[in-house]
Scaffold this motif. Structure first.
Motif, PDB file in Angstrom:
ATOM      1  N   UNK A 104       0.830  -1.045  -0.007  1.00  0.00           N
ATOM      2  CA  UNK A 104       0.216   0.056   0.141  1.00  0.00           C
ATOM      3  C   UNK A 104       0.867   1.374  -0.170  1.00  0.00           C
ATOM      4  N   UNK A 105       2.077   1.169   0.471  1.00  0.00           N
ATOM      5  CA  UNK A 105       3.013   2.198   0.478  1.00  0.00           C
ATOM      6  C   UNK A 105       3.034   3.010  -0.811  1.00  0.00           C
ATOM      7  N   UNK A 106       3.224   2.205  -1.862  1.00  0.00           N
ATOM      8  CA  UNK A 106       3.412   2.715  -3.219  1.00  0.00           C
ATOM      9  C   UNK A 106       2.121   2.829  -3.936  1.00  0.00           C
ATOM     10  N   UNK A 107       0.894   3.033  -3.355  1.00  0.00           N
ATOM     11  CA  UNK A 107      -0.440   2.958  -4.257  1.00  0.00           C
ATOM     12  C   UNK A 107      -0.968   4.507  -3.747  1.00  0.00           C
ATOM     13  N   UNK A 108      -1.798   4.815  -4.945  1.00  0.00           N
ATOM     14  CA  UNK A 108      -2.748   6.170  -4.623  1.00  0.00           C
ATOM     15  C   UNK A 108      -4.137   5.528  -4.524  1.00  0.00           C
ATOM     16  N   UNK A 109      -5.124   6.685  -4.137  1.00  0.00           N
ATOM     17  CA  UNK A 109      -6.464   6.191  -4.044  1.00  0.00           C
ATOM     18  C   UNK A 109      -6.822   6.115  -5.705  1.00  0.00           C
ATOM     19  N   UNK A 110      -7.878   5.096  -6.018  1.00  0.00           N
ATOM     20  CA  UNK A 110      -8.744   4.489  -4.780  1.00  0.00           C
ATOM     21  C   UNK A 110      -7.954   3.094  -4.675  1.00  0.00           C
ATOM     22  N   UNK A 111      -6.864   2.785  -5.236  1.00  0.00           N
ATOM     23  CA  UNK A 111      -6.377   1.293  -5.094  1.00  0.00           C
ATOM     24  C   UNK A 111      -6.009   1.202  -3.569  1.00  0.00           C
ATOM     25  N   UNK A 112      -5.317   2.168  -3.098  1.00  0.00           N
ATOM     26  CA  UNK A 112      -4.884   2.287  -1.838  1.00  0.00           C
ATOM     27  C   UNK A 112      -5.952   2.278  -0.761  1.00  0.00           C
ATOM     28  N   UNK A 113      -7.066   3.144  -1.134  1.00  0.00           N
ATOM     29  CA  UNK A 113      -8.366   3.104  -0.257  1.00  0.00           C
ATOM     30  C   UNK A 113      -8.856   1.887   0.103  1.00  0.00           C
ATOM     31  N   UNK A 114      -8.717   0.848  -1.027  1.00  0.00           N
ATOM     32  CA  UNK A 114      -9.578  -0.361  -1.077  1.00  0.00           C
ATOM     33  C   UNK A 114      -8.802  -1.322   0.109  1.00  0.00           C
ATOM     34  N   UNK A 115      -7.411  -1.240   0.016  1.00  0.00           N
ATOM     35  CA  UNK A 115      -6.757  -2.104   0.885  1.00  0.00           C
ATOM     36  C   UNK A 115      -6.603  -1.616   2.375  1.00  0.00           C
ATOM     37  N   UNK A 116      -6.749  -0.082   2.524  1.00  0.00           N
ATOM     38  CA  UNK A 116      -6.581   0.408   3.838  1.00  0.00           C
ATOM     39  C   UNK A 116      -8.029   0.204   4.427  1.00  0.00           C
ATOM     40  N   UNK A 117      -9.139   0.251   3.837  1.00  0.00           N
ATOM     41  CA  UNK A 117     -10.281  -0.199   4.468  1.00  0.00           C
ATOM     42  C   UNK A 117     -10.564  -1.358   4.790  1.00  0.00           C
ATOM     43  N   UNK A 118      -9.845  -2.298   4.279  1.00  0.00           N
ATOM     44  CA  UNK A 118     -10.113  -3.810   4.760  1.00  0.00           C
ATOM     45  C   UNK A 118      -8.939  -3.895   5.901  1.00  0.00           C
ATOM     46  N   UNK A 119      -8.059  -3.278   6.216  1.00  0.00           N
ATOM     47  CA  UNK A 119      -6.838  -3.623   6.972  1.00  0.00           C
ATOM     48  C   UNK A 119      -7.146  -2.635   8.170  1.00  0.00           C
ATOM     49  N   UNK A 120      -7.562  -1.303   8.074  1.00  0.00           N
ATOM     50  CA  UNK A 120      -7.850  -0.437   9.124  1.00  0.00           C
ATOM     51  C   UNK A 120      -8.422  -0.982  10.548  1.00  0.00           C
ATOM     52  N   UNK A 121      -9.487  -1.676  10.468  1.00  0.00           N
ATOM     53  CA  UNK A 121     -10.288  -2.291  11.473  1.00  0.00           C
ATOM     54  C   UNK A 121      -9.355  -3.229  12.370  1.00  0.00           C
ATOM     55  N   UNK A 122      -8.412  -3.879  11.561  1.00  0.00           N
ATOM     56  CA  UNK A 122      -7.767  -4.767  12.248  1.00  0.00           C
ATOM     57  C   UNK A 122      -6.698  -4.293  13.000  1.00  0.00           C
ATOM     58  N   UNK A 123      -6.585  -3.044  13.015  1.00  0.00           N
ATOM     59  CA  UNK A 123      -5.420  -2.423  13.728  1.00  0.00           C
ATOM     60  C   UNK A 123      -5.720  -1.165  14.392  1.00  0.00           C
ATOM     61  N   UNK A 124      -6.964  -1.310  14.991  1.00  0.00           N
ATOM     62  CA  UNK A 124      -7.433  -0.095  15.741  1.00  0.00           C
ATOM     63  C   UNK A 124      -6.817   0.066  17.236  1.00  0.00           C
ATOM     64  N   UNK A 125      -6.866   1.285  17.848  1.00  0.00           N
ATOM     65  CA  UNK A 125      -6.169   1.226  19.125  1.00  0.00           C
ATOM     66  C   UNK A 125      -6.862   0.144  20.073  1.00  0.00           C
ATOM     67  N   UNK A 126      -8.185  -0.032  20.042  1.00  0.00           N
ATOM     68  CA  UNK A 126      -8.776  -1.000  21.088  1.00  0.00           C
ATOM     69  C   UNK A 126      -8.203  -2.385  20.700  1.00  0.00           C
ATOM     70  N   UNK A 127      -8.178  -2.764  19.570  1.00  0.00           N
ATOM     71  CA  UNK A 127      -7.694  -4.226  19.133  1.00  0.00           C
ATOM     72  C   UNK A 127      -6.081  -4.215  19.471  1.00  0.00           C
ATOM     73  N   UNK A 128      -5.570  -3.165  19.560  1.00  0.00           N
ATOM     74  CA  UNK A 128      -3.915  -3.484  19.775  1.00  0.00           C
ATOM     75  C   UNK A 128      -3.827  -3.438  21.370  1.00  0.00           C
ATOM     76  N   UNK A 129      -4.908  -2.611  22.077  1.00  0.00           N
ATOM     77  CA  UNK A 129      -4.682  -2.591  23.702  1.00  0.00           C
ATOM     78  C   UNK A 129      -5.061  -4.075  24.181  1.00  0.00           C
ATOM     79  N   UNK A 130      -5.801  -4.811  23.262  1.00  0.00           N
ATOM     80  CA  UNK A 130      -6.341  -6.115  23.645  1.00  0.00           C
ATOM     81  C   UNK A 130      -5.130  -7.345  23.532  1.00  0.00           C
TER      82      UNK A 130
END
Length: 413
Positions: A104-130
């Protein structure tokens, strides 16, 4: 007698400073935590400066905090590798290739957005604190091993590398027995001394392994991030690419922050004592160490259109090199920036980047550092370097700065 003009001298015909002939990379002798001294001078004179790239491209170097932050946040600048010119000697011949699938580091939207949306929920503050309990357990296990092996170890090998390696491998469902393979490949990919062939071999080997792992997860899902992602619309190739991207991003960076952060604390005894005596200072300490060390020191962007910034015109297709290490030492944003001060509120630093490409795993990195550093100092209150500071081998030629080894010792009770 005729004198050569300074590299900072203005052109006599235009009144504008002559382009830099190269990106400053030489750090001050005896100062393993400070950026190249020339960057500070450039930042004060002109935070956005013309620079000639090794392939002859006339681009830019950004060193000021507000300038770097503005470019990170501006969608008119692209992150696509193939549009960029590499700022250091030894880059790939013919320019940078496009980002590998999943990077994802080498991508722009919308390609970057597609990946980011799938992964963002896996790395939330709450999940990481767990994950904190598991990080604490792994940290204690390695402190126990150090105590049994000591009183002298290489902190990188014994502590800094294995903690993030185990955590990211568990998150992805990678057997811990394979972590050394991934660490070695990640080092190859970030070491500027690696040849193009070595980098390609490391990436290919990583992808082949992960592709087989993805097939195994599809057939028999387990409780891990990679298995969760098999229910998304990502193809097997994309899943393998995402796995490689997360492994590479999650291993080397955090390992170097733990090791280099310890080196910085050992070199600043008053700050070390402050953190050891007050574990509640850990949150601020992590942010200040991220600012002060900025181990991911440089980023690159390419203008998609003409952009006026700081009174300069960056033309379409021109590359801008962003010096985060210079920006994080900008006195206009951080007073007395060259001093490590764990009581400083260093929020807003650019150690994790900024904008839509800000580090996806930053909350995980924070948890690992918040746990590991105070625990290490508490377990070994007499911890100190086992060699003179100038003998600590530095990762000078790497996209991730830090130490190759950190020999430490302590008094046995």
């Amino acid at each position: 007698m005729q004198h050569e003009p300074s590299p900072h001298s203005p052109d006599r015909t235009t009144g504008e400073a002559a382009p830099l002939s190269e990106l400053p990379i030489n750090r001050p002798t005896g100062c393993p935590f400070d950026p190249p001294a020339e960057l500070a001078q450039l930042r004060e004179e002109q935070p956005l400066r013309r620079m000639t790239y090794p392939d002859g491209h006339e681009g830019w170097l950004a060193t000021g905090y507000s300038t770097v932050r503005a470019i990170f946040a501006d969608s008119r600048f692209s992150s696509r590798y193939e549009l960029m010119h590499y700022p250091l000697p030894g880059g790939p011949e013919g320019g940078l290739p496009p980002a590998p699938v999943g990077d994802m580091t080498g991508m722009d939207a919308p390609e970057h957005t597609r990946y980011r949306k799938l992964l963002a929920g896996k790395f939330t503050v709450r999940r990481m604190r767990e994950l904190t309990d598991r990080v604490e357990q792994i940290t204690e296990e390695h402190l126990d091993a150090m105590e049994g092996q000591g009183p002298s170890v290489d902190l990188v090998e014994a502590f800094a590398q294995p903690i993030p390696a185990l955590i990211i491998c568990e998150l992805l469902g990678v057997p811990s027995s394979d972590r050394e393979i991934f660490q070695r490949q990640a080092l190859t990919l970030t070491d500027l001394r690696s040849t193009e062939e070595e980098r390609y071999a490391a990436w290919t080997g990583l992808q082949e392994y992960l592709y087989a792992l993805v097939l195994a997860k599809r057939a028999d899902p387990t409780d891990d991030l990679l298995s969760d992602l098999t229910t998304s619309d990502l193809t097997d190739e994309e899943l393998a690419g995402v796995g490689g991207f997360l492994l590479g991003a999650g291993l080397d960076t955090t390992a170097n922050m733990i090791a280099h952060g310890t080196f910085a604390l050992l070199s600043n005894p008053d700050q070390l004592a402050a953190l050891r005596d007050d574990p509640g200072l850990a949150d601020q300490a992590v942010e200040e160490l991220m600012r002060y060390l900025t181990i991911t020191h440089t980023s690159i962007k390419s203008a998609l259109e003409d952009v006026e910034l700081d009174g300069r015109l960056i033309k379409a297709e021109e590359t801008v090199t962003l010096s985060m290490e210079a920006a994080n030492r900008d006195p206009r944003r951080f007073p007395d920036p060259d001093t490590l001060d764990l009581h400083r509120k260093a929020t807003g630093h650019l150690g994790f980047g900024h904008g839509i490409h800000q580090c996806l795993g930053q909350q995980l990195a924070r948890v690992e550092m918040r746990v590991a550093l105070p625990a290490l100092l508490t377990r070994f209150p007499t911890l100190r370097l086992a060699v003179p500071p100038e003998e600590v081998p530095l990762r000078t030629f790497s996209t991730i700065y830090g130490v190759h080894q950190l020999p430490v010792t302590w008094d046995k009770e």
